[in-house]
Design a protein around this motif. Structure first.
Motif, PDB file in Angstrom:
ATOM      1  N   ARG A 130      54.450  36.522  38.066  1.00  0.00           N
ATOM      2  CA  ARG A 130      54.712  35.216  37.455  1.00  0.00           C
ATOM      3  C   ARG A 130      53.394  34.565  37.024  1.00  0.00           C
ATOM      4  O   ARG A 130      52.320  34.896  37.524  1.00  0.00           O
ATOM      5  N   GLN A 183      54.421  34.137  30.082  1.00  0.00           N
ATOM      6  CA  GLN A 183      55.411  34.770  30.952  1.00  0.00           C
ATOM      7  C   GLN A 183      56.198  35.841  30.211  1.00  0.00           C
ATOM      8  O   GLN A 183      56.484  36.912  30.757  1.00  0.00           O
ATOM      9  N   ASP A 195      56.515  39.778  31.142  1.00  0.00           N
ATOM     10  CA  ASP A 195      57.810  40.446  31.276  1.00  0.00           C
ATOM     11  C   ASP A 195      57.870  41.706  30.418  1.00  0.00           C
ATOM     12  O   ASP A 195      58.414  42.736  30.840  1.00  0.00           O
ATOM     13  N   SER A 222      50.721  34.829  39.956  1.00  0.00           N
ATOM     14  CA  SER A 222      51.254  34.773  41.322  1.00  0.00           C
ATOM     15  C   SER A 222      50.514  35.709  42.263  1.00  0.00           C
ATOM     16  O   SER A 222      50.680  35.634  43.483  1.00  0.00           O
TER      17      SER A 222
END
Length: 198
Positions: free
Chosen positions: A115, A87, A91, A131
Protein backbone atom coordinates in the motif's frame (compact mmCIF):
# COMPACT_ATOMS: atom_id res chain seq x y z
CA UNK A 1 42.51 -45.76 -73.17
CA UNK A 2 42.84 -42.26 -71.77
CA UNK A 3 39.61 -41.23 -73.51
CA UNK A 4 37.73 -44.09 -71.84
CA UNK A 5 38.86 -43.03 -68.36
CA UNK A 6 37.54 -39.46 -68.69
CA UNK A 7 33.84 -40.32 -68.14
CA UNK A 8 34.70 -42.48 -65.12
CA UNK A 9 36.83 -39.70 -63.63
CA UNK A 10 34.05 -37.14 -64.11
CA UNK A 11 31.55 -39.44 -62.38
CA UNK A 12 33.89 -39.98 -59.42
CA UNK A 13 34.44 -36.24 -58.98
CA UNK A 14 30.72 -35.54 -59.11
CA UNK A 15 30.17 -37.97 -56.24
CA UNK A 16 32.28 -35.90 -53.89
CA UNK A 17 29.51 -33.37 -53.30
CA UNK A 18 27.09 -33.41 -50.33
CA UNK A 19 23.82 -35.07 -51.20
CA UNK A 20 20.43 -34.20 -49.67
CA UNK A 21 19.42 -36.63 -46.97
CA UNK A 22 16.03 -38.33 -46.85
CA UNK A 23 16.23 -38.85 -43.08
CA UNK A 24 13.59 -36.68 -41.35
CA UNK A 25 14.84 -34.20 -38.74
CA UNK A 26 12.80 -32.55 -35.99
CA UNK A 27 14.30 -29.74 -33.95
CA UNK A 28 10.90 -28.55 -32.64
CA UNK A 29 8.93 -25.50 -33.72
CA UNK A 30 10.72 -22.25 -34.45
CA UNK A 31 10.49 -19.63 -31.69
CA UNK A 32 7.25 -17.70 -32.16
CA UNK A 33 8.34 -14.54 -30.33
CA UNK A 34 11.55 -12.82 -29.41
CA UNK A 35 12.17 -12.50 -25.66
CA UNK A 36 10.65 -9.33 -24.16
CA UNK A 37 8.78 -8.61 -27.40
CA UNK A 38 5.01 -8.10 -27.25
CA UNK A 39 2.73 -7.53 -30.25
CA UNK A 40 1.03 -4.14 -30.07
CA UNK A 41 -2.38 -5.81 -30.35
CA UNK A 42 -1.78 -7.61 -27.05
CA UNK A 43 -1.04 -4.43 -25.09
CA UNK A 44 -3.25 -4.08 -22.02
CA UNK A 45 -3.44 -0.33 -22.50
CA UNK A 46 -4.89 -0.70 -26.01
CA UNK A 47 -7.63 -3.04 -24.80
CA UNK A 48 -8.81 -1.39 -21.56
CA UNK A 49 -10.28 2.08 -21.12
CA UNK A 50 -8.61 4.40 -18.63
CA UNK A 51 -5.43 6.40 -18.21
CA UNK A 52 -2.48 4.95 -20.17
CA UNK A 53 0.57 4.31 -18.00
CA UNK A 54 3.72 2.24 -18.11
CA UNK A 55 5.05 -0.12 -15.48
CA UNK A 56 8.46 -1.76 -15.37
CA UNK A 57 8.52 -5.56 -15.29
CA UNK A 58 11.54 -7.85 -15.19
CA UNK A 59 12.54 -9.53 -18.45
CA UNK A 60 15.92 -11.04 -19.36
CA UNK A 61 17.18 -9.83 -15.95
CA UNK A 62 16.47 -6.20 -16.89
CA UNK A 63 13.59 -3.75 -16.35
CA UNK A 64 11.39 -3.30 -19.40
CA UNK A 65 8.46 -0.88 -19.69
CA UNK A 66 5.05 -2.41 -20.41
CA UNK A 67 1.88 -0.51 -21.28
CA UNK A 68 -1.00 -0.56 -18.83
CA UNK A 69 -4.25 1.31 -18.30
CA UNK A 70 -5.55 2.42 -14.89
CA UNK A 71 -8.84 3.94 -13.78
CA UNK A 72 -8.82 6.90 -11.41
CA UNK A 73 -11.97 8.37 -9.90
CA UNK A 74 -12.74 11.87 -11.15
CA UNK A 75 -13.22 14.89 -8.90
CA UNK A 76 -10.38 14.05 -6.51
CA UNK A 77 -7.99 16.76 -5.35
CA UNK A 78 -4.55 16.75 -6.95
CA UNK A 79 -2.85 15.26 -3.88
CA UNK A 80 -5.47 12.49 -3.63
CA UNK A 81 -5.19 11.82 -7.35
CA UNK A 82 -1.41 11.38 -7.12
CA UNK A 83 -1.80 8.81 -4.34
CA UNK A 84 -4.55 7.03 -6.31
CA UNK A 85 -2.27 6.81 -9.36
CA UNK A 86 0.61 5.56 -7.20
CA UNK A 87 -1.58 2.84 -5.69
CA UNK A 88 -2.84 1.82 -9.14
CA UNK A 89 0.76 1.52 -10.35
CA UNK A 90 1.63 -0.68 -7.36
CA UNK A 91 -1.41 -2.86 -8.06
CA UNK A 92 -0.33 -3.27 -11.68
CA UNK A 93 3.22 -4.13 -10.62
CA UNK A 94 2.05 -6.79 -8.17
CA UNK A 95 -0.47 -8.35 -10.57
CA UNK A 96 0.49 -11.55 -12.35
CA UNK A 97 1.76 -10.78 -15.88
CA UNK A 98 -0.65 -11.59 -18.68
CA UNK A 99 -0.30 -14.82 -20.63
CA UNK A 100 1.42 -13.11 -23.60
CA UNK A 101 3.80 -11.34 -21.19
CA UNK A 102 4.63 -14.59 -19.41
CA UNK A 103 5.28 -16.27 -22.76
CA UNK A 104 7.61 -13.42 -23.73
CA UNK A 105 9.57 -13.84 -20.48
CA UNK A 106 8.15 -11.09 -18.26
CA UNK A 107 7.82 -11.44 -14.49
CA UNK A 108 7.42 -9.22 -11.44
CA UNK A 109 8.97 -9.24 -8.00
CA UNK A 110 6.57 -6.77 -6.40
CA UNK A 111 4.60 -8.37 -3.59
CA UNK A 112 0.82 -8.29 -3.40
CA UNK A 113 -0.90 -6.07 -0.85
CA UNK A 114 1.70 -3.30 -0.86
CA UNK A 115 0.00 0.00 0.00
CA UNK A 116 1.00 3.63 -0.47
CA UNK A 117 -0.13 6.87 1.16
CA UNK A 118 0.76 10.51 0.72
CA UNK A 119 3.08 12.67 2.82
CA UNK A 120 2.91 13.19 6.55
CA UNK A 121 2.43 16.72 7.83
CA UNK A 122 6.14 17.57 7.74
CA UNK A 123 7.06 15.61 4.59
CA UNK A 124 7.69 17.27 1.21
CA UNK A 125 4.42 17.41 -0.73
CA UNK A 126 5.56 14.90 -3.38
CA UNK A 127 6.42 12.18 -0.85
CA UNK A 128 5.03 8.64 -1.00
CA UNK A 129 5.09 6.38 2.05
CA UNK A 130 4.88 2.64 1.47
CA UNK A 131 3.41 0.15 3.93
CA UNK A 132 6.83 -1.56 3.98
CA UNK A 133 10.07 0.43 4.45
CA UNK A 134 11.93 0.58 1.11
CA UNK A 135 15.08 -0.96 2.65
CA UNK A 136 13.06 -4.11 3.43
CA UNK A 137 11.99 -4.59 -0.18
CA UNK A 138 13.90 -6.91 -2.50
CA UNK A 139 16.40 -5.17 -4.82
CA UNK A 140 14.47 -5.87 -8.04
CA UNK A 141 11.17 -5.14 -6.27
CA UNK A 142 12.37 -1.70 -5.19
CA UNK A 143 13.89 -1.03 -8.62
CA UNK A 144 10.55 -1.79 -10.30
CA UNK A 145 8.76 0.67 -8.01
CA UNK A 146 11.40 3.39 -8.40
CA UNK A 147 11.44 3.26 -12.20
CA UNK A 148 7.66 2.95 -12.53
CA UNK A 149 7.03 5.95 -10.25
CA UNK A 150 9.85 7.99 -11.80
CA UNK A 151 8.41 7.35 -15.28
CA UNK A 152 4.96 8.64 -14.32
CA UNK A 153 4.19 12.36 -14.43
CA UNK A 154 1.67 11.85 -11.64
CA UNK A 155 4.15 10.31 -9.20
CA UNK A 156 7.57 11.68 -10.19
CA UNK A 157 9.13 14.50 -8.19
CA UNK A 158 11.84 16.89 -9.41
CA UNK A 159 13.79 15.81 -12.51
CA UNK A 160 12.12 12.40 -12.66
CA UNK A 161 13.17 11.42 -9.15
CA UNK A 162 10.86 10.08 -6.44
CA UNK A 163 10.74 10.47 -2.67
CA UNK A 164 9.92 7.26 -0.82
CA UNK A 165 9.62 6.31 2.79
CA UNK A 166 8.05 3.62 4.88
CA UNK A 167 5.35 4.01 7.54
CA UNK A 168 5.33 7.22 9.60
CA UNK A 169 8.59 8.19 11.34
CA UNK A 170 10.78 6.16 8.98
CA UNK A 171 13.36 8.25 7.08
CA UNK A 172 12.74 9.52 3.56
CA UNK A 173 15.06 9.03 0.60
CA UNK A 174 15.14 10.37 -2.93
CA UNK A 175 15.64 7.81 -5.70
CA UNK A 176 16.45 8.04 -9.40
CA UNK A 177 15.78 5.45 -12.08
CA UNK A 178 19.28 5.19 -13.51
CA UNK A 179 20.47 3.18 -16.48
CA UNK A 180 22.30 0.85 -14.09
CA UNK A 181 19.11 0.25 -12.11
CA UNK A 182 17.19 -0.64 -15.27
CA UNK A 183 19.86 -2.97 -16.61
CA UNK A 184 20.85 -4.64 -13.32
CA UNK A 185 17.81 -4.34 -11.00
CA UNK A 186 18.78 -7.31 -8.85
CA UNK A 187 22.30 -6.11 -8.07
CA UNK A 188 22.52 -2.35 -8.65
CA UNK A 189 22.40 -0.13 -5.56
CA UNK A 190 19.57 2.42 -6.02
CA UNK A 191 21.79 5.03 -4.32
CA UNK A 192 19.21 6.65 -2.01
CA UNK A 193 19.77 10.25 -0.98
CA UNK A 194 18.42 11.30 2.41
CA UNK A 195 15.61 13.86 2.45
CA UNK A 196 15.04 16.02 5.51
CA UNK A 197 11.63 17.01 6.81
CA UNK A 198 10.50 20.59 6.29
Amino acid sequence: MGLLLLPLLATALAGCGIRATQVPTDFGPAPSRLPCSLPAAESTASADPGIPVQVFLVCAEQLVAVDRSVRISGGAAEAERRVAVAQSLLDELSAKPTSPETTAGYSTGVREGLRVVGPDARDPENTFRLSVPPKRLGPAELAQIICTFADSEATAADNGTIILGGPAATPLNRYTCTTGLRTHPASQDPEPKAVGKS
